[in-house]
Design a protein around this motif. Structure first.
Motif, PDB file in Angstrom:
ATOM      1  N   MET A  14       0.823  -1.206   0.000  1.00 42.01           N
ATOM      2  CA  MET A  14       0.000   0.000   0.000  1.00 42.01           C
ATOM      3  C   MET A  14       0.858   1.259   0.000  1.00 42.01           C
ATOM      4  O   MET A  14       0.511   2.258  -0.627  1.00 42.01           O
ATOM      5  CB  MET A  14      -0.938  -0.005   1.209  1.00 42.01           C
ATOM      6  CG  MET A  14      -2.099  -0.968   1.065  1.00 42.01           C
ATOM      7  SD  MET A  14      -3.195  -0.897   2.495  1.00 42.01           S
ATOM      8  CE  MET A  14      -4.614  -1.785   1.841  1.00 42.01           C
ATOM      9  N   ILE A  15       2.007   1.214   0.707  1.00 38.68           N
ATOM     10  CA  ILE A  15       2.868   2.404   0.765  1.00 38.68           C
ATOM     11  C   ILE A  15       4.000   2.338  -0.245  1.00 38.68           C
ATOM     12  O   ILE A  15       4.789   3.287  -0.349  1.00 38.68           O
ATOM     13  CB  ILE A  15       3.442   2.591   2.183  1.00 38.68           C
ATOM     14  CG1 ILE A  15       4.419   1.465   2.541  1.00 38.68           C
ATOM     15  CG2 ILE A  15       2.325   2.700   3.215  1.00 38.68           C
ATOM     16  CD1 ILE A  15       5.200   1.715   3.822  1.00 38.68           C
ATOM     17  N   ASN A  19       6.453   2.496  -3.440  1.00 41.48           N
ATOM     18  CA  ASN A  19       6.656   3.477  -4.509  1.00 41.48           C
ATOM     19  C   ASN A  19       6.001   4.817  -4.194  1.00 41.48           C
ATOM     20  O   ASN A  19       5.437   5.476  -5.072  1.00 41.48           O
ATOM     21  CB  ASN A  19       6.124   2.915  -5.837  1.00 41.48           C
ATOM     22  CG  ASN A  19       6.735   1.565  -6.183  1.00 41.48           C
ATOM     23  OD1 ASN A  19       7.955   1.437  -6.269  1.00 41.48           O
ATOM     24  ND2 ASN A  19       5.890   0.551  -6.345  1.00 41.48           N
ATOM     25  N   GLY A  20       6.090   5.185  -2.925  1.00 41.89           N
ATOM     26  CA  GLY A  20       5.502   6.452  -2.515  1.00 41.89           C
ATOM     27  C   GLY A  20       3.995   6.488  -2.610  1.00 41.89           C
ATOM     28  O   GLY A  20       3.384   7.564  -2.684  1.00 41.89           O
ATOM     29  N   GLY A  21       3.356   5.290  -2.609  1.00 39.46           N
ATOM     30  CA  GLY A  21       1.899   5.223  -2.733  1.00 39.46           C
ATOM     31  C   GLY A  21       1.420   5.473  -4.144  1.00 39.46           C
ATOM     32  O   GLY A  21       0.214   5.706  -4.354  1.00 39.46           O
ATOM     33  N   ARG A  22       2.336   5.376  -5.111  1.00 35.47           N
ATOM     34  CA  ARG A  22       1.968   5.652  -6.503  1.00 35.47           C
ATOM     35  C   ARG A  22       2.504   4.567  -7.435  1.00 35.47           C
ATOM     36  O   ARG A  22       3.139   4.851  -8.452  1.00 35.47           O
ATOM     37  CB  ARG A  22       2.499   7.027  -6.925  1.00 35.47           C
ATOM     38  CG  ARG A  22       1.752   8.184  -6.275  1.00 35.47           C
ATOM     39  CD  ARG A  22       2.353   9.535  -6.640  1.00 35.47           C
ATOM     40  NE  ARG A  22       1.519  10.644  -6.194  1.00 35.47           N
ATOM     41  CZ  ARG A  22       1.492  11.117  -4.957  1.00 35.47           C
ATOM     42  NH1 ARG A  22       2.246  10.549  -4.025  1.00 35.47           N
ATOM     43  NH2 ARG A  22       0.716  12.126  -4.632  1.00 35.47           N
ATOM     44  N   THR A  23       2.272   3.328  -7.097  1.00 29.58           N
ATOM     45  CA  THR A  23       2.670   2.237  -7.986  1.00 29.58           C
ATOM     46  C   THR A  23       1.918   2.363  -9.300  1.00 29.58           C
ATOM     47  O   THR A  23       0.685   2.460  -9.312  1.00 29.58           O
ATOM     48  CB  THR A  23       2.381   0.879  -7.333  1.00 29.58           C
ATOM     49  OG1 THR A  23       3.140   0.774  -6.115  1.00 29.58           O
ATOM     50  CG2 THR A  23       2.753  -0.259  -8.265  1.00 29.58           C
ATOM     51  N   GLN A  82       0.810  10.630   5.889  1.00 23.41           N
ATOM     52  CA  GLN A  82       0.753  11.501   4.716  1.00 23.41           C
ATOM     53  C   GLN A  82      -0.206  10.972   3.655  1.00 23.41           C
ATOM     54  O   GLN A  82      -0.309  11.560   2.574  1.00 23.41           O
ATOM     55  CB  GLN A  82       2.154  11.674   4.138  1.00 23.41           C
ATOM     56  CG  GLN A  82       3.119  12.352   5.091  1.00 23.41           C
ATOM     57  CD  GLN A  82       4.541  12.438   4.546  1.00 23.41           C
ATOM     58  OE1 GLN A  82       4.817  12.016   3.420  1.00 23.41           O
ATOM     59  NE2 GLN A  82       5.445  12.992   5.336  1.00 23.41           N
ATOM     60  N   LYS A  83      -0.917   9.888   3.982  1.00 25.42           N
ATOM     61  CA  LYS A  83      -1.915   9.280   3.091  1.00 25.42           C
ATOM     62  C   LYS A  83      -1.323   8.908   1.725  1.00 25.42           C
ATOM     63  O   LYS A  83      -2.000   9.021   0.696  1.00 25.42           O
ATOM     64  CB  LYS A  83      -3.124  10.209   2.929  1.00 25.42           C
ATOM     65  CG  LYS A  83      -3.820  10.556   4.241  1.00 25.42           C
ATOM     66  CD  LYS A  83      -5.072  11.366   3.998  1.00 25.42           C
ATOM     67  CE  LYS A  83      -5.711  11.853   5.299  1.00 25.42           C
ATOM     68  NZ  LYS A  83      -6.055  10.778   6.220  1.00 25.42           N
ATOM     69  N   LYS A  84      -0.097   8.442   1.730  1.00 22.46           N
ATOM     70  CA  LYS A  84       0.533   7.979   0.498  1.00 22.46           C
ATOM     71  C   LYS A  84       0.249   6.486   0.365  1.00 22.46           C
ATOM     72  O   LYS A  84       1.040   5.644   0.815  1.00 22.46           O
ATOM     73  CB  LYS A  84       2.034   8.242   0.536  1.00 22.46           C
ATOM     74  CG  LYS A  84       2.393   9.724   0.556  1.00 22.46           C
ATOM     75  CD  LYS A  84       3.901   9.925   0.590  1.00 22.46           C
ATOM     76  CE  LYS A  84       4.265  11.402   0.565  1.00 22.46           C
ATOM     77  NZ  LYS A  84       5.741  11.605   0.634  1.00 22.46           N
TER      78      LYS A  84
END
Length: 544
Positions: A243-244, A246-250, A344-346
């Motif tokens: 879930m976290i 790749n900075g939350g941006r997989t 940080q909700k990433k």
């Protein structure tokens, strides 16, 4: 080894050896993956097509040790996919100073283990050629402290059988069970590994398997756009890691839903912090690579059995009930500590379901210390970077809970296995997220596994059909619909409200003293939430 035996006995009470029925009709299904063709079989009893032991990555041996997984080499001919794969090399739980483990110590294994272990199992309801509409996919990630387990569980005494998941889902999912590198081979960390390898190899294996699913699952009747990842213990911790990641941006996304059963987030140091470096040095010393000009290549030159000896010995030297080899902050795949990323909700994923058990921690605390354990000392051993004032503050949080052994059980339960679920729930605030609480006595860590995989994990702690259907059903309903309120069939589970910071509710799964199911919505414990807030406030020092 007493603790390890108790660990398995408690986690998998009365487990029975499981073997898959062989195909009873021909022709058997064949799937072309490009690099290989695999032939599975139709399981007559469950009417599910099974593909067991499908290779998803090249064998991570020799120079590929401590490197990211790669696409398998092409092989000619049809490969059988009719038997369970060998598990990855197994480590140990920490046994502290009371149970020293010499380097020549080996543990008896009942099933094959191998460094060549990057395989997965796929289960499809019915005949894969008859699937008219792609089905939701549920991916099981096994637990075991990132040191133990596999598709065949612990010591081969159980199997995470996808046939069970398909039955519980009303035949509405494709199930995948994955394996990944463990212990020393999966989570060795240091500056040297960073310079000449890849950190968090075990997590990268999991990500590679999820990428494999995106590429190939349609060939098995699955919908790559409707994937839920689900794990228990370290498997649940793995869900949070992805879930976290790749900075939350997989990108592209690898899943939409995540389920954590007993989320496990121990200390997660930066890869070159003193504790990971000290563990690396212990490995190098035990394997006589200290004087080598390239210590990592020295380790790569050793045979796998020699590495396994150090894997077992070094991991057994950790503080009782903890694990020396675990994910680290590598700056790339895992860019921040989990607590920071969640604050940080990433986050990757759009839907979340968390289940925690009442008494998660007792399994990881030495019960023989009940009369001698000193709570501040225990806290220091568990989180050595806490300041003295933080240790005192933590001890004060738990002083009202009873005897010292009760307090340390609760500390292990909440700090490492319960509170992380609340951090994820807070990060999902505004997105669909659900919290459950498994409380059937003794409600220990792993007592829920028999409900997910009843055919291979022994008797249920509460053998009530209505309860078992309700409890196991919520996970598969979530996997199918991303909402446990949409049902696959009749159930006693009432409407389940989403967890939010303003409405902190969870679904209780328990039994009454009279032996009836007790399934109802309750408010989250305010005292427990307060203690979780304390652990969150000191997470820079607990390294979580």
């Amino acid at each position: 080894m007493v603790f390890l035996q108790l660990f398995v006995a408690a986690l998998l009470s009365n487990a029975v050896q499981h073997s898959i029925a062989q195909p009873t009709h021909t022709p058997s299904p064949v799937v072309d993956l490009g690099y290989a063709k695999y032939q599975g079989f139709f399981h007559e009893a469950s009417r599910v097509t099974n593909f067991l032991g499908v290779r998803y990555a090249q064998e991570p041996t020799g120079n590929l040790r401590w490197r990211a997984p790669t696409t398998p080499k092409k092989v000619v001919g049809i490969q059988p996919a009719t038997s369970q794969p060998p598990r990855c090399f197994q480590g140990n739980t920490g046994q502290g100073v009371t149970a020293p483990s010499p380097i020549n110590h080996r543990r008896a294994e009942t099933l094959a283990i191998s460094e060549d272990c990057l395989f997965l199992n796929v289960y499809t309801p019915g005949d894969i050629d008859s699937v008219k509409k792609p089905l939701p996919v549920v991916v099981w990630i096994h637990g075991g402290g990132y040191a133990l387990g596999g598709a065949t569980g612990f010591f081969g005494a159980d199997t995470y059988d996808g046939n069970d998941l398909i039955r519980e889902a009303g035949r509405g999912v494709v199930a995948v069970v994955i394996q990944y590198r463990l212990g020393l081979l999966g989570f060795l960390s240091s500056g040297q590994v960073n310079q000449n390898g890849d950190l968090n190899a075990g997590l990268l294996d999991q990500q590679f398997a999820l990428q494999w699913i995106q590429t190939h699952i349609h060939k098995f009747g699955g919908d790559r756009n409707h994937v839920t990842i689900w794990g228990q213990s370290a498997g649940a911790g793995s869900v949070i890691q992805h879930m976290i990641a790749n900075g939350g941006r997989t990108n592209p996304p690898l899943f939409k839903g995540g389920i954590s059963s007993s989320s496990f987030i121990p200390s997660q140091y930066r890869f070159d912090d003193p504790i990971p470096e000290a563990t690396f040095n212990k490995v190098v010393s035990q394997l006589n690579c200290t004087s080598s000009p390239d210590q990592l290549n020295c380790l790569r030159s050793l045979d796998a059995d020699t590495l396994q000896l150090a894997n077992s010995a070094v991991s057994a030297g950790a503080f009782f009930g903890t694990f020396n080899f675990a994910p680290v902050v590598d700056g790339r795949f895992i860019q921040q500590r989990p607590t920071v990323a969640l604050q940080q909700k990433k986050i990757n994923g759009d839907f979340f379901l968390a289940m925690t058990n009442t008494n998660e921690g007792a399994l990881f605390v030495d019960a023989n210390t009940a009369d001698t354990v000193h709570v501040p000392t225990y806290i220091h051993n568990l989180f050595p970077a806490l300041t003295q004032s933080q240790v005192s503050a933590a001890a004060a949080q738990y002083a009202p809970l009873g005897t010292p052994i009760t307090q340390v059980n609760a500390i292990m339960s909440e700090a490492i296995l319960i509170c992380p679920s609340h951090y994820v729930l807070q990060a999902f605030n505004g997105k669909p997220a659900f919290k459950g609480h498994f409380a059937v006595p003794p409600a220990g860590h792993g007592n829920d596994l028999s409900y997910y995989f009843p055919s291979t994990n022994g008797p249920l702690s509460f053998n009530n059909t209505a309860f078992a259907t309700a409890f196991s059903g919520v996970f598969l309903d979530f996997a199918r619909f991303f909402n446990p309120n949409v049902k696959s069939g009749p159930t006693i589970t009432p409407h389940w409200d989403s967890w939010t910071v303003s409405q902190r509710v969870e679904m209780l799964f328990n039994r009454t003293e009279a032996g009836a199911p007790d399934v109802r919505e309750i408010s989250s414990s305010q005292d427990q939430l307060r203690r979780c807030q304390f652990w969150e406030s000191v997470s820079a020092n607990t390294a979580q």
